[in-house]
Scaffold this active site. Structure first.
Site, PDB file in Angstrom:
ATOM      1  N   ASN A  48     -39.638  -3.503  17.880  1.00  0.00           N
ATOM      2  CA  ASN A  48     -39.423  -4.928  18.133  1.00  0.00           C
ATOM      3  C   ASN A  48     -38.068  -5.227  18.778  1.00  0.00           C
ATOM      4  O   ASN A  48     -37.481  -6.277  18.553  1.00  0.00           O
ATOM      5  CB  ASN A  48     -39.666  -5.735  16.847  1.00  0.00           C
ATOM      6  CG  ASN A  48     -38.771  -5.272  15.702  1.00  0.00           C
ATOM      7  OD1 ASN A  48     -37.916  -4.425  15.887  1.00  0.00           O
ATOM      8  ND2 ASN A  48     -38.960  -5.853  14.537  1.00  0.00           N
ATOM      9  N   PHE A 108     -43.141   2.219   5.581  1.00  0.00           N
ATOM     10  CA  PHE A 108     -42.820   2.441   6.987  1.00  0.00           C
ATOM     11  C   PHE A 108     -41.454   3.111   7.202  1.00  0.00           C
ATOM     12  O   PHE A 108     -41.022   3.280   8.338  1.00  0.00           O
ATOM     13  CB  PHE A 108     -42.898   1.117   7.770  1.00  0.00           C
ATOM     14  CG  PHE A 108     -42.020   0.000   7.240  1.00  0.00           C
ATOM     15  CD1 PHE A 108     -40.657  -0.038   7.528  1.00  0.00           C
ATOM     16  CD2 PHE A 108     -42.556  -1.004   6.455  1.00  0.00           C
ATOM     17  CE1 PHE A 108     -39.844  -1.062   7.051  1.00  0.00           C
ATOM     18  CE2 PHE A 108     -41.747  -2.047   5.971  1.00  0.00           C
ATOM     19  CZ  PHE A 108     -40.388  -2.061   6.273  1.00  0.00           C
ATOM     20  N   HIS A 155     -32.393  -5.583  16.338  1.00  0.00           N
ATOM     21  CA  HIS A 155     -32.089  -5.761  14.914  1.00  0.00           C
ATOM     22  C   HIS A 155     -30.997  -6.817  14.806  1.00  0.00           C
ATOM     23  O   HIS A 155     -30.107  -6.867  15.642  1.00  0.00           O
ATOM     24  CB  HIS A 155     -31.563  -4.453  14.309  1.00  0.00           C
ATOM     25  CG  HIS A 155     -30.842  -4.688  13.010  1.00  0.00           C
ATOM     26  ND1 HIS A 155     -31.507  -4.800  11.819  1.00  0.00           N
ATOM     27  CD2 HIS A 155     -29.528  -4.903  12.731  1.00  0.00           C
ATOM     28  CE1 HIS A 155     -30.618  -5.056  10.856  1.00  0.00           C
ATOM     29  NE2 HIS A 155     -29.416  -5.119  11.393  1.00  0.00           N
ATOM     30  N   GLU A 207     -23.170  -3.778   7.460  1.00  0.00           N
ATOM     31  CA  GLU A 207     -23.721  -3.174   8.678  1.00  0.00           C
ATOM     32  C   GLU A 207     -22.655  -3.005   9.759  1.00  0.00           C
ATOM     33  O   GLU A 207     -22.640  -1.994  10.466  1.00  0.00           O
ATOM     34  CB  GLU A 207     -24.881  -4.032   9.195  1.00  0.00           C
ATOM     35  CG  GLU A 207     -26.096  -3.947   8.289  1.00  0.00           C
ATOM     36  CD  GLU A 207     -27.269  -4.814   8.741  1.00  0.00           C
ATOM     37  OE1 GLU A 207     -28.313  -4.771   8.082  1.00  0.00           O
ATOM     38  OE2 GLU A 207     -27.137  -5.520   9.772  1.00  0.00           O
ATOM     39  N   LYS A 242     -32.605  -1.734  19.969  1.00  0.00           N
ATOM     40  CA  LYS A 242     -33.254  -0.525  19.458  1.00  0.00           C
ATOM     41  C   LYS A 242     -33.688   0.394  20.615  1.00  0.00           C
ATOM     42  O   LYS A 242     -33.678  -0.019  21.778  1.00  0.00           O
ATOM     43  CB  LYS A 242     -34.452  -0.933  18.593  1.00  0.00           C
ATOM     44  CG  LYS A 242     -34.053  -1.767  17.348  1.00  0.00           C
ATOM     45  CD  LYS A 242     -35.265  -2.107  16.480  1.00  0.00           C
ATOM     46  CE  LYS A 242     -34.854  -2.920  15.256  1.00  0.00           C
ATOM     47  NZ  LYS A 242     -36.007  -3.189  14.350  1.00  0.00           N
ATOM     48  N   TYR A 286     -30.816   2.076   7.213  1.00  0.00           N
ATOM     49  CA  TYR A 286     -31.960   1.340   6.666  1.00  0.00           C
ATOM     50  C   TYR A 286     -32.233   1.706   5.203  1.00  0.00           C
ATOM     51  O   TYR A 286     -33.374   1.575   4.742  1.00  0.00           O
ATOM     52  CB  TYR A 286     -33.209   1.586   7.522  1.00  0.00           C
ATOM     53  CG  TYR A 286     -33.314   0.669   8.731  1.00  0.00           C
ATOM     54  CD1 TYR A 286     -33.380  -0.722   8.587  1.00  0.00           C
ATOM     55  CD2 TYR A 286     -33.386   1.185  10.028  1.00  0.00           C
ATOM     56  CE1 TYR A 286     -33.496  -1.567   9.689  1.00  0.00           C
ATOM     57  CE2 TYR A 286     -33.505   0.341  11.140  1.00  0.00           C
ATOM     58  CZ  TYR A 286     -33.560  -1.032  10.954  1.00  0.00           C
ATOM     59  OH  TYR A 286     -33.683  -1.869  12.053  1.00  0.00           O
TER      60      TYR A 286
HETATM   61  P1  ATP Z   1     -34.252  -5.865  11.433  1.00  0.00           P
HETATM   62  O1  ATP Z   1     -33.764  -5.521  10.043  1.00  0.00           O
HETATM   63  O2  ATP Z   1     -34.556  -4.662  12.291  1.00  0.00           O
HETATM   64  O3  ATP Z   1     -33.391  -6.876  12.114  1.00  0.00           O
HETATM   65  P2  ATP Z   1     -36.079  -7.688  10.276  1.00  0.00           P
HETATM   66  O4  ATP Z   1     -34.940  -8.082   9.385  1.00  0.00           O
HETATM   67  O5  ATP Z   1     -36.765  -8.767  11.059  1.00  0.00           O
HETATM   68  O6  ATP Z   1     -35.643  -6.606  11.304  1.00  0.00           O
HETATM   69  P3  ATP Z   1     -37.004  -6.005   8.120  1.00  0.00           P
HETATM   70  O7  ATP Z   1     -37.959  -6.528   7.128  1.00  0.00           O
HETATM   71  O8  ATP Z   1     -35.568  -5.875   7.744  1.00  0.00           O
HETATM   72  O9  ATP Z   1     -37.159  -6.898   9.451  1.00  0.00           O
HETATM   73  O10 ATP Z   1     -37.547  -4.594   8.636  1.00  0.00           O
HETATM   74  C1  ATP Z   1     -36.699  -3.727   9.344  1.00  0.00           C
HETATM   75  C2  ATP Z   1     -37.455  -3.128  10.482  1.00  0.00           C
HETATM   76  O11 ATP Z   1     -38.473  -2.292   9.974  1.00  0.00           O
HETATM   77  C3  ATP Z   1     -38.185  -4.128  11.375  1.00  0.00           C
HETATM   78  O12 ATP Z   1     -37.394  -4.713  12.362  1.00  0.00           O
HETATM   79  C4  ATP Z   1     -39.242  -3.243  11.994  1.00  0.00           C
HETATM   80  O13 ATP Z   1     -38.688  -2.439  13.046  1.00  0.00           O
HETATM   81  C5  ATP Z   1     -39.618  -2.335  10.824  1.00  0.00           C
HETATM   82  N1  ATP Z   1     -40.723  -2.879  10.050  1.00  0.00           N
HETATM   83  C6  ATP Z   1     -40.716  -3.949   9.217  1.00  0.00           C
HETATM   84  N2  ATP Z   1     -41.911  -4.169   8.666  1.00  0.00           N
HETATM   85  C7  ATP Z   1     -42.732  -3.190   9.151  1.00  0.00           C
HETATM   86  C8  ATP Z   1     -44.099  -2.844   8.992  1.00  0.00           C
HETATM   87  N3  ATP Z   1     -44.886  -3.546   8.172  1.00  0.00           N
HETATM   88  N4  ATP Z   1     -44.577  -1.780   9.664  1.00  0.00           N
HETATM   89  C9  ATP Z   1     -43.779  -1.045  10.476  1.00  0.00           C
HETATM   90  N5  ATP Z   1     -42.485  -1.307  10.692  1.00  0.00           N
HETATM   91  C10 ATP Z   1     -41.962  -2.370  10.047  1.00  0.00           C
HETATM   92 MG    MG Z   2     -33.764  -6.684   8.323  1.00  0.00          MG
END
Ligand code: ATP
Ligand code: MG
Length: 139
Positions: free
Chosen positions: A112, A57, A115, A126, A9, A49
């Site tokens: 974080n 968010f 992804h 994806e 990211k 997304y």
């Molecule tokens: P990713 O899809 O990015 O691999 P993930 O599968 O661990 O991460 P998801 O639940 O799919 O997490 O959320 C997608 C992304 O949205 C997260 O990686 C993070 O960047 C953001 N995100 C998720 N939860 C929150 C939150 N509560 N507040 C802010 N940002 C969030």
């Molecule tokens: Mg995810």
């Protein structure tokens, strides 16, 4: 063999962690079979997304994901989806296990570093969002 989509990211790119992340994949038998740097528009980040469009968010996440270049990779290996997510650690870096990418380098739930696809179905959608067949290699 399984394939998954990985993204470094904008925070990971700006913190100069591209090499660090790639090193972890290669050391753990995840072969990089496609790779490119992309700067998503806001619309493109929203498309990627889309499953999260109702989440509070979503606007912030898509602003972040379109704030700078990202590195998109296809990783291939046995159990690649699960292995990648283990290397990444939990979404919330405070809950991520020591030694994982997010535990070591993330600075917030949103920012974080990486992804990774979470199922075979999301992996194929994806991957197709970013890459066509001619951009994925066997070696
Ligand atoms: P990713 O899809 O990015 O691999 P993930 O599968 O661990 O991460 P998801 O639940 O799919 O997490 O959320 C997608 C992304 O949205 C997260 O990686 C993070 O960047 C953001 N995100 C998720 N939860 C929150 C939150 N509560 N507040 C802010 N940002 C969030
Ligand atoms: Mg995810």
């Amino acid at each position: 063999m399984e394939r998954t989509l990985s993204i470094i990211k904008p925070d990971g790119v700006s913190k100069r962690l591209i090499g660090e992340v790639i090193k972890r994949f290669e050391k753990n038998d995840l072969r990089i079979v496609a790779m490119k740097m992309v700067h998503l528009s806001k619309k493109e980040a929203e498309g990627f997304y889309a499953v999260h469009s109702e989440r509070p968010f979503f606007d912030s996440l898509t602003n972040f994901m379109s704030s700078g270049p990202i590195v998109v990779m296809v990783l291939e290996g046995k159990g690649a989806i699960k292995k990648n997510r283990e290397l990444m650690g939990a979404t919330n870096y405070k809950e991520a296990k020591p030694g994982t990418i997010r535990h070591e380098f993330a600075s917030s739930i949103e920012q974080n570093i990486v992804h990774g696809s979470d199922s075979p179905e999301t992996a194929s959608t994806e991957i197709a969002y970013f890459l066509n067949a001619l951009e994925i290699f066997d070696y």
